[in-house]
Motif scaffolding. Structure first.
Motif, short mmCIF file in Angstrom:
data_model
loop_
_atom_site.label_atom_id
_atom_site.label_comp_id
_atom_site.label_asym_id
_atom_site.label_seq_id
_atom_site.Cartn_x
_atom_site.Cartn_y
_atom_site.Cartn_z
N GLN A 51 1.21 -1.25 0.32
CA GLN A 51 0.53 0.07 -0.10
C GLN A 51 1.24 1.36 -0.08
OE1 GLN A 51 -3.64 0.19 0.57
NE2 GLN A 51 -3.11 1.61 -0.82
N ARG A 65 -1.27 7.80 -1.60
CA ARG A 65 -1.71 8.31 -2.89
C ARG A 65 -0.63 10.22 -3.38
NH1 ARG A 65 -7.83 8.25 -5.27
NH2 ARG A 65 -6.16 9.51 -6.80
N TYR A 66 -0.43 10.35 -2.24
CA TYR A 66 0.53 12.05 -2.00
C TYR A 66 1.82 11.83 -2.12
CZ TYR A 66 -4.86 13.00 -0.88
OH TYR A 66 -5.99 13.33 -0.02
N GLU A 99 -3.65 8.27 7.41
CA GLU A 99 -2.77 7.16 7.40
C GLU A 99 -1.93 7.50 8.22
OE1 GLU A 99 -2.91 5.81 2.51
OE2 GLU A 99 -2.06 7.36 3.24
N ASP A 100 -1.54 5.83 9.18
CA ASP A 100 -0.21 5.33 9.53
C ASP A 100 -0.06 4.36 9.18
OD1 ASP A 100 -2.08 3.86 11.20
OD2 ASP A 100 -2.26 5.48 12.80
N ALA A 143 -0.16 1.86 10.36
CA ALA A 143 -0.99 0.56 11.37
C ALA A 143 -2.24 0.48 10.10
CB ALA A 143 -1.76 0.63 12.43
N THR A 144 -3.35 1.33 9.41
CA THR A 144 -3.75 2.25 8.39
C THR A 144 -2.51 0.88 7.23
OG1 THR A 144 -3.07 3.57 7.87
CG2 THR A 144 -5.20 3.66 9.54
N VAL A 180 -2.36 -2.79 7.43
CA VAL A 180 -3.51 -3.56 7.41
C VAL A 180 -4.41 -3.63 5.60
CG1 VAL A 180 -6.58 -3.13 7.45
CG2 VAL A 180 -4.79 -2.96 9.34
N ASN A 181 -3.85 -2.55 4.84
CA ASN A 181 -4.19 -1.92 3.98
C ASN A 181 -3.63 -3.19 2.59
OD1 ASN A 181 -6.16 -0.82 4.39
ND2 ASN A 181 -5.58 1.13 4.15
N ARG A 233 -4.22 -7.05 3.80
CA ARG A 233 -5.38 -7.68 2.87
C ARG A 233 -5.56 -8.00 1.15
NH1 ARG A 233 -9.80 -2.93 5.63
NH2 ARG A 233 -10.06 -4.76 7.23
N ALA A 277 -7.96 -6.12 12.34
CA ALA A 277 -8.54 -5.93 11.45
C ALA A 277 -8.36 -7.04 10.32
CB ALA A 277 -7.91 -4.78 11.06
N PRO A 318 -4.17 -4.86 -6.59
CA PRO A 318 -2.50 -4.00 -7.46
C PRO A 318 -1.80 -4.29 -7.13
CG PRO A 318 -4.03 -2.86 -5.72
CD PRO A 318 -4.24 -4.09 -5.29
N THR A 364 1.44 -0.09 -10.22
CA THR A 364 -0.03 1.38 -10.16
C THR A 364 0.12 1.91 -8.94
OG1 THR A 364 -1.02 -1.35 -11.88
CG2 THR A 364 -2.52 0.41 -10.46
N GLN A 365 -0.18 1.53 -8.84
CA GLN A 365 0.07 2.09 -6.75
C GLN A 365 1.29 3.28 -6.68
OE1 GLN A 365 0.59 -0.81 -3.37
NE2 GLN A 365 -1.69 -0.55 -3.75
N HIS A 371 -2.70 7.91 -10.86
CA HIS A 371 -3.47 8.46 -9.36
C HIS A 371 -2.77 9.57 -8.27
CE1 HIS A 371 -6.96 7.00 -11.39
NE2 HIS A 371 -6.31 5.42 -11.57
#
Lengths: 132, 348
Positions: B10, B13-14, B48-49, B51-52, B55-56, B59, B96, B319, B323-324, B328
């Motif tokens: 993950q 996007r910034y 976002e940190d 942990a997030t 998790v993403n 997944r 999560a 993804p 791509t990531q 975008h």
């Protein structure tokens, strides 16, 4: 929000845990004790896929305490693929470019924190599904 | 046989460009870009940190692994930016994913090497038969002091790997380590930003340990640089990993697919693991991959993997790294960056 109250909701906030009526198959989110469709009290736990379509949304420009640095941000109701509507913040988006009908997916994000020393609350948020 | 069953990443996007940071501090952007081999870096959103991102990324790894989260016997999160000083990130990640409660969880720290710490532990844990599957995540939302050279590189991202003994996408062939007490980069308790030894971070630190681990594992395996299809070295900037690869005798085609730092920055614990993920995105069955991490303090973990047939079957289930990284993106100015990174705070 108190710690125990948040803790009790972790299955829903973290994993989109919903209820499925054993009698008629209706999915409820949050899970209900009594099925609104058939009145059954027998339910099984299911997890929503996290995918859906934006049904409606609003843009928050005057935010409540704790969200001041995020404005403007969007809150939306997404019709999940399982048929149930779910409301959450929409993040990672240009709020002025959102449209009803956009495809959304859920991501795990920070929602708020109880000051500088309290717990950090995490949950699902929606992001436009752009494949990243 | 033990190896990787699934992987996922993950990336926020910034992005912020080197020119944008240099403009604020009156620095010469072209010399920074040339000197560090960086053009831009990822910036985490305010929600976002570590942990997030973990998790993403995890997944996505589960999608490729095709296993249930309850089958994970262990979850390890390596980072130097855990959201809590005391409360494990691994508990949040495990919960999560739905891996609780029978899951061994730990947070790991070793500067930029914490991600491969988890990979090293899970590979040997699963190999020994303790668990059927285990998850290792390398993630960071690293910070550099305003105006410091680190501010141009400190980025955010996560890579997650599920390790097992069946359903392999990459088989582990060898591991090795190289570690000494070398104080090239540190952060003392209660301080917000790390400090570093400037040029001391180069020859006696990064290059000594990366080449030590790389030469050690190649000696152990009886392999030479030309025996590998791909190589990944820790990416604190865009320059060091290329220099290390050249010094060891590797060619550009071997390191290019895994070299992300020029447009990603240094994702610390996620850095070389994300390079491995990007390499798995392009590798063919039978390809051999050398991964060498580096963590200040200082040490390197080295791994040799061989891709299997299943890799091509599961690649499209989540993804791709490129791509990531390339699509975008949302470029922000320094003011937004300062707000996102909580360098400036709104009065309540």
């Amino acid at each position: 929000m108190q710690v125990p109250k948040f803790w009790r909701e972790i299955p829903r906030y973290y994993r989109l845990e919903a209820g499925k009526c054993d009698q008629c198959g209706k999915i409820t989110f949050p899970s209900r004790l009594v099925c609104p469709e058939c009145g059954s009290r027998e339910h099984s736990k299911v997890h929503l896929s996290g995918r859906g379509t934006l049904k409606t949304f609003t843009i928050i420009r005057i935010p409540p305490d704790g969200f001041g640095d995020q404005a403007p941000y969007a809150i939306g109701i997404v019709q999940m693929d399982e048929g149930v509507g779910v409301m959450a913040q929409i993040t990672d988006c240009d709020v002025d470019a959102l449209s009803i009908g956009d495809t959304m997916i859920t991501k795990f994000r920070r929602v708020r924190e109880e000051g500088k020393t309290g717990i950090i609350m995490y949950a699902y948020k929606f992001v436009p599904d752009v494949g990243v | 046989m033990v190896g990787i069953v699934g992987y996922g990443t993950q990336i926020p996007r910034y992005r912020i460009r080197v020119e944008e940071i240099a403009k604020v501090w009156g620095a010469d952007a072209p010399s920074y870009k040339r000197g560090l081999g960086l053009n831009e870096k990822s910036v985490p959103a305010p929600d976002e940190d570590t942990a997030t991102l973990s998790v993403n990324a995890a997944r996505n790894a589960l999608l490729r692994a095709g296993i249930l989260p309850q089958e994970l016997g262990a979850v390890y999160v390596g980072s130097e930016s855990h959201p809590y000083a005391v409360k494990p990130t691994g508990t949040i990640v495990s919960e999560a994913l739905g891996a609780c409660p029978h899951v061994h969880t730990a947070d790991l720290e070793f500067a930029c090497k914490a991600g491969t710490e988890g990979l090293f532990i899970t590979l040997h844990e699963v190999k020994s038969g303790v668990f059927p599957y285990a998850l290792a995540v390398g993630a960071d939302t690293s910070q550099g002091a305003p105006g410091d050279a680190l501010e141009y590189s400190a980025a955010a991202g996560a890579a997650a790997f599920i390790v097992g003994t069946d359903r392999l996408i990459a088989e582990l062939l060898h591991t090795d380590v190289f570690m000494t007490d070398t104080p090239d980069f540190w952060r003392r308790e209660y301080t917000h930003y790390p400090e570093h030894g400037g040029r001391f971070t180069g020859a006696p630190a990064y290059f000594k340990h990366v080449s030590g681990a790389a030469l050690g594992i190649m000696d152990k395996a009886g392999m030479k640089p030309q025996d590998f299809t791909y190589c990944i070295f820790h990416q604190p900037n865009g320059k060091f990993p290329v220099q290390a690869a050249k010094q060891l005798g590797f060619q550009e085609a071997q390191w290019l697919p895994g070299l992300l730092s020029p447009t990603l920055g240094n994702t610390y614990s996620g850095s070389s693991p994300m390079g491995l993920a990007a390499t798995l995105d392009v590798a063919k069955p039978g390809d051999t991959i050398l991964l060498v991490s580096y963590g200040s303090g200082a040490g390197s973990d080295a791994f040799i993997f061989r891709a299997t047939e299943r890799l091509t079957e599961v690649r499209g289930m989540a993804p791709l790294v490129r791509t990531q990284l390339d699509e975008h993106r949302v470029f922000i100015e320094y003011g937004t960056y300062a707000k996102f990174r909580r360098k400036i705070l709104k009065a309540e």
